[in-house]
Design a protein around this motif. Structure first.
Motif, mmCIF file in Angstrom:
data_model
loop_
_atom_site.group_PDB
_atom_site.id
_atom_site.type_symbol
_atom_site.label_atom_id
_atom_site.label_comp_id
_atom_site.label_asym_id
_atom_site.label_seq_id
_atom_site.Cartn_x
_atom_site.Cartn_y
_atom_site.Cartn_z
ATOM 1 N N SER A 139 0.804 -1.230 0.000
ATOM 2 C CA SER A 139 0.000 0.000 0.000
ATOM 3 C C SER A 139 0.834 1.276 0.000
ATOM 4 O O SER A 139 0.407 2.312 0.498
ATOM 5 N N GLY A 169 -3.039 3.899 -8.053
ATOM 6 C CA GLY A 169 -2.152 3.594 -6.936
ATOM 7 C C GLY A 169 -0.829 4.311 -6.996
ATOM 8 O O GLY A 169 0.076 4.022 -6.222
ATOM 9 N N ARG A 214 -2.678 7.102 1.849
ATOM 10 C CA ARG A 214 -2.964 5.694 2.173
ATOM 11 C C ARG A 214 -4.029 5.130 1.234
ATOM 12 O O ARG A 214 -3.928 3.990 0.776
ATOM 13 N N GLY A 273 -2.383 4.411 -1.978
ATOM 14 C CA GLY A 273 -1.595 3.191 -1.836
ATOM 15 C C GLY A 273 -2.460 1.940 -1.828
ATOM 16 O O GLY A 273 -2.100 0.913 -2.415
ATOM 17 N N ASP A 274 -3.620 2.021 -1.193
ATOM 18 C CA ASP A 274 -4.537 0.873 -1.159
ATOM 19 C C ASP A 274 -5.071 0.525 -2.545
ATOM 20 O O ASP A 274 -5.302 -0.641 -2.851
ATOM 21 N N LYS A 275 -5.229 1.542 -3.399
ATOM 22 C CA LYS A 275 -5.632 1.273 -4.787
ATOM 23 C C LYS A 275 -4.543 0.469 -5.506
ATOM 24 O O LYS A 275 -4.838 -0.443 -6.268
ATOM 25 N N LYS A 321 -2.380 -1.525 -4.049
ATOM 26 C CA LYS A 321 -2.409 -2.877 -3.484
ATOM 27 C C LYS A 321 -3.501 -3.702 -4.146
ATOM 28 O O LYS A 321 -3.296 -4.878 -4.469
ATOM 29 N N ASN A 322 -4.651 -3.093 -4.383
ATOM 30 C CA ASN A 322 -5.747 -3.801 -5.034
ATOM 31 C C ASN A 322 -5.369 -4.252 -6.440
ATOM 32 O O ASN A 322 -5.738 -5.337 -6.880
#
Length: 175
Positions: free
Chosen positions: A105, A123, A151, A154-156, A158-159
């Motif tokens: 992330s 991301g 964050r 970053g989570d996008k 990670k997805n």
């Protein structure tokens, strides 16, 4: 700011160092850029840091074991890999270090060299290859972003790794 890679031309570490200098020139001085790696450009990059007086901002940290890199990466705000296409047409495909940062992330910044644009369509951000000012602007944008927004970005990323670049999906494609 964090980067990992062999210290070779195609990784674009010179452009990251120059972008750090551009940030300092703009008055942004509360940052640290850690570059993990070793290679034939170490002396040249070290000299560049000295010439640009970046010893307070850029750390050429050498090699580290993978577990330590992952620990450092998990604690970083921005991962940068400023890849370029060399005069000999050498370039990265999709660097594993970008995928590892995204999987944790961490928002990423790179260039649209080879398959990198396929990876970073969300991301993170793409900057023009070999464009120090564009890279510095993208770093500054993420630097000034609120932690919650950073964050979420970053989570996008990670997805993307979980849904588009996971082992099971890739094995199924090959099968």
């Amino acid at each position: 700011i964090f980067s990992v890679g062999r210290l070779v031309e195609k990784k674009g570490m010179e452009f990251l160092i120059r972008a750090c200098h551009a940030l300092v020139t703009k008055g942004i001085k509360n940052f640290k850029c850690t570059i993990i790696g070793d290679g034939p450009l170490l002396a040249r990059l070290s000299t560049l840091c000295d010439e640009l007086e970046l010893h307070d901002h850029v750390d050429l940290a050498g090699t580290k074991p993978h577990y330590e890199i992952m620990h450092l990466l998990a604690a970083t705000y921005i991962f940068v890999l400023a890849c370029i296409k060399t005069r000999e047409y050498d370039m990265d495909g999709i660097p594993v270090s970008l995928m590892e940062a995204m999987a944790l992330s961490v928002p990423v910044i790179s260039t649209p060299i080879s398959g990198i644009a396929e990876l970073i369509h969300d991301g993170g951000y793409l900057c023009k290859s070999e464009d120090v000012q564009d890279l510095a602007d993208k770093i500054e944008y993420l630097y000034n972003m609120k932690p919650k927004e950073r964050r979420l970005l970053g989570d996008k990323g990670k997805n993307i790794i979980l849904t588009e670049f996971n082992r099971n999906k890739e094995v199924a494609k090959l099968s």
